[in-house]
Design an enzyme around this catalytic site. Sequence first.
Site, PDB file in Angstrom:
ATOM      1  N   ARG A 278      24.619 -20.196  -6.174  1.00 52.60           N
ATOM      2  CA  ARG A 278      23.321 -19.617  -5.847  1.00 52.60           C
ATOM      3  C   ARG A 278      23.201 -18.173  -6.354  1.00 52.60           C
ATOM      4  O   ARG A 278      24.188 -17.455  -6.395  1.00 52.60           O
ATOM      5  CB  ARG A 278      23.115 -19.603  -4.337  1.00 52.60           C
ATOM      6  CG  ARG A 278      22.350 -20.774  -3.744  1.00 52.60           C
ATOM      7  CD  ARG A 278      22.714 -22.116  -4.286  1.00 52.60           C
ATOM      8  NE  ARG A 278      21.923 -23.178  -3.662  1.00 52.60           N
ATOM      9  CZ  ARG A 278      21.940 -24.416  -4.040  1.00 52.60           C
ATOM     10  NH1 ARG A 278      22.682 -24.801  -5.042  1.00 52.60           N
ATOM     11  NH2 ARG A 278      21.201 -25.327  -3.431  1.00 52.60           N
TER      12      ARG A 278
ATOM     13  N   HIS B 157      23.242 -11.621 -18.891  1.00 50.36           N
ATOM     14  CA  HIS B 157      23.216 -10.274 -19.446  1.00 50.36           C
ATOM     15  C   HIS B 157      24.593  -9.879 -19.964  1.00 50.36           C
ATOM     16  O   HIS B 157      24.717  -9.339 -21.070  1.00 50.36           O
ATOM     17  CB  HIS B 157      22.763  -9.275 -18.378  1.00 50.36           C
ATOM     18  CG  HIS B 157      21.277  -9.190 -18.210  1.00 50.36           C
ATOM     19  ND1 HIS B 157      20.519 -10.267 -17.831  1.00 50.36           N
ATOM     20  CD2 HIS B 157      20.430  -8.132 -18.349  1.00 50.36           C
ATOM     21  CE1 HIS B 157      19.245  -9.888 -17.749  1.00 50.36           C
ATOM     22  NE2 HIS B 157      19.163  -8.608 -18.064  1.00 50.36           N
TER      23      HIS B 157
ATOM     24  N   ARG C  12      23.432  -5.126 -12.724  1.00 54.36           N
ATOM     25  CA  ARG C  12      23.010  -6.445 -12.246  1.00 54.36           C
ATOM     26  C   ARG C  12      23.339  -6.636 -10.768  1.00 54.36           C
ATOM     27  O   ARG C  12      22.606  -7.298 -10.041  1.00 54.36           O
ATOM     28  CB  ARG C  12      23.679  -7.543 -13.080  1.00 54.36           C
ATOM     29  CG  ARG C  12      23.405  -7.453 -14.564  1.00 54.36           C
ATOM     30  CD  ARG C  12      21.936  -7.503 -14.869  1.00 54.36           C
ATOM     31  NE  ARG C  12      21.392  -8.835 -14.694  1.00 54.36           N
ATOM     32  CZ  ARG C  12      20.089  -9.116 -14.646  1.00 54.36           C
ATOM     33  NH1 ARG C  12      19.198  -8.133 -14.706  1.00 54.36           N
ATOM     34  NH2 ARG C  12      19.678 -10.357 -14.501  1.00 54.36           N
TER      35      ARG C  12
ATOM     36  N   HIS D  58      22.968 -10.541  -9.541  1.00 56.05           N
ATOM     37  CA  HIS D  58      24.220 -11.287  -9.605  1.00 56.05           C
ATOM     38  C   HIS D  58      25.231 -10.736  -8.608  1.00 56.05           C
ATOM     39  O   HIS D  58      25.179  -9.564  -8.230  1.00 56.05           O
ATOM     40  CB  HIS D  58      24.834 -11.205 -11.009  1.00 56.05           C
ATOM     41  CG  HIS D  58      24.056 -11.912 -12.058  1.00 56.05           C
ATOM     42  ND1 HIS D  58      23.949 -13.291 -12.117  1.00 56.05           N
ATOM     43  CD2 HIS D  58      23.337 -11.447 -13.108  1.00 56.05           C
ATOM     44  CE1 HIS D  58      23.203 -13.628 -13.155  1.00 56.05           C
ATOM     45  NE2 HIS D  58      22.820 -12.522 -13.762  1.00 56.05           N
TER      46      HIS D  58
END
Length: 346
Positions: free
Chosen positions: A79, A114, A161, A167
């Site tokens: 997730r 990324h 991030r 993330h």
Amino acid sequence: METAHGAGIAVAEALQNGLPWLEGAWLGVTYLGDPKCAFLVYFPAVYYAERRVGLALLWMALVSEWLNLIFKWFLFGERPFWWVHESGYYSQAPVQVHQFPVSCETGPGSPSGHCMITGAALWPVMTAASDLVARRTRSRWVQLVPAVAYGLFLLAVGLSRVFILAHFPHQVLGGLVAGAALGRLLAPQVPLERELSFYGLVALALLLGASLIYWTLVTLGFDLAWSIQLASKWCERPEWLHLDTRPFASLGRDAGTALGLGVALHSPCYARLRRERLGPGQRVACLLLALGALQALGALGQPHQLTLFYVLNFLKAVLGPCVVLALVPWLVHSLSPRGAAPPHAQ
């Protein structure tokens, strides 16, 4: 996995609460690490500086982005940050989930695109810079500068991030490792110039390969659209749900770029300039014009109908390499005074 999620939220909390004044910097870094920058910014910038390195960068960008999509499908149970927090698993964490638009990306979270795609795309640049520095100095410390700069930039992208809650740290780490590994393994093998049919077959293989994997997993009962459904449910503002964050948007970009590269390399404009070397001023002019043209192309038409969006996204990706390799250099060369670009054999 819950332990990793809890630790990730603790790291994000520390970043947000300990360094709140760096919000603008983190947003800037995460923009520079966006995979789209590899196609729209880094590719033309590197190509006009060193043609072979630029082509290697583009190949690494499209291959690593395709692989990142496949990895995320096989890690479909992982997730994204915003859902784990908002669903109530760790509601005690004081991080600001809806502070940033990127928290509503519709793709799964692992591994970080990324970090993986940007890391793989910039690997040829780092190695080329390292070789150049090694030829000009014997100092080992100076020779390490390109690799250190590469590592620090990707580390900053990874932290950004986590900071904006796109993330978890372990997803970032997975992306960093995968990007560096792909760069090391594949960058020396990228094809520079092949027959036009080769590029068409690569584009077809990317489309059919991903489609086959997708529908096989769906047939087996796996719900690969779960992240889109959750993003629609939990995102605070619907306008943050961009179509270009959907998985098949990147697939169209990769296949279109592969086909466009072949079209550009076999175009009459590129053939006329193949034995011409553009001067420094001409290269700067090419870069500025190409960046402007690519940004305008990217902003051209944003249909809300999904099929039309995918078709237009593919066509724009085909045009991208044509603009950089053929149209802009031909235009700049045609408008330059005679004698400004000395001929040379490649």
